[in-house]
Motif scaffolding. Structure first.
Motif: not given
Length: 286
Positions: A209-216, A265-286
């Motif tokens: 991952s780009n970020n370091i998980l801090n789950g303390i 650290f400069i790149n810390v976050d809480y990962g998915f611990l407080n955020t649901k995993t949501i994937y959206r399909v990107k629409k092709n814009e013409k």
């Protein structure tokens, strides 16, 4: 109270931290992924020096037919050592384990699939007494798993998280194609303003991952048997400080420790611990 396991990055780190942790996850060379320190099958006597610790051995790569004889050999040899369990990804490891009479347990460790208690309980019925919970789910979901799981549980609450594994040598193939030389142990990929650490070794390619998980701040609410702290990419002195904070965290200092780690650290976050995993399909814009 959860015990603390670390995924160490060196033998030196093990020596520096063995008095402040409950145990380690150690990989067997060429037989695991997302494990930073490996020992050869002929170096297992190192485990005797850690006999007072909870030791888990990682055999969590996707096995090939040619690996199965070695898997059996390793599982049998490990029976001579005082280890808690073996992490597995491939069901072949579980099948071989169940064909033998061994005195340690198995840990179901399919990183992105260990997301619900029904499947954990299913594999528990086949002998997996532990489960390594996925890092892709929320605190609420982890708590629900802990309330309904028959297995002992472990979850990663600090460090870079494994995102992707491929048996292909993506970095090495790129360097070879463009005739570039690079002897780095870790490479980095820039994408959409984020930097992802990549390891390309004998097993293949592993992207973190780009970020370091801090789950303390979540550790006090999550009732699992083991909290895992991953030292990959972390300076040893900073990692020791993080371990000390996880050891001493309580309701009175949790906010202070959370802020201290975030500032470390400069790149810390809480990962998915407080955020649901949501994937959206990107629409092709013409």
């Amino acid at each position: 109270m959860s015990k603390i396991l670390t995924i160490p990055s060196s033998l030196n780190e093990i020596e520096k931290t063995k008095d402040i942790v409950d145990g380690f996850i150690i990989g067997i060379k060429d037989m695991c992924v997302n494990t930073n320190y490996y020992i050869d099958i002929n170096e297992l006597d190192l485990l005797k020096e850690l006999c007072d610790k909870d030791i888990f051995i990682s055999l969590n790569k996707n096995m090939h037919n040619k690996d199965l004889g070695l898997v059996k050999e390793i599982l049998i040899k490990l029976n001579d050592y005082n280890i808690k369990g073996v992490l597995y990804y491939d069901i072949g490891v579980l099948n071989i384990y169940n064909s033998l009479d061994l005195n340690y347990d198995l840990v179901w460790s399919q990183e992105h699939l260990t997301t619900n208690y029904n499947t954990i309980n299913y594999w528990n019925s086949f002998g997996a007494k532990y489960a390594y919970i996925s890092s892709d789910i929320t605190e609420e979901e982890i708590i629900k798993i802990s309330e309904n799981s028959k297995a002992k549980l472990m979850v990663n609450l600090f460090g870079y998280l494994p995102m992707f594994v491929s048996k292909r040598h993506i970095v090495k193939n790129y360097l070879e194609y463009f005739k570039l030389e690079d002897n780095s142990n870790v490479n980095y990929m820039e994408k959409e303003g984020k930097t992802y650490p990549i390891i390309d070794n004998n097993i293949g390619t592993q992207v973190y991952s780009n970020n370091i998980l801090n789950g303390i701040k979540f550790s006090l609410n999550i009732n699992v048997d083991y909290i895992i702290l991953n030292s990959f990419g972390i300076e040893l002195n900073k990692f020791i400080s993080v371990v000390d904070m996880f050891n001493g965290v309580n309701k009175d200092n949790v906010d202070e420790y959370n802020k201290r780690i975030n500032n470390m650290f400069i790149n810390v976050d809480y990962g998915f611990l407080n955020t649901k995993t949501i994937y959206r399909v990107k629409k092709n814009e013409k």
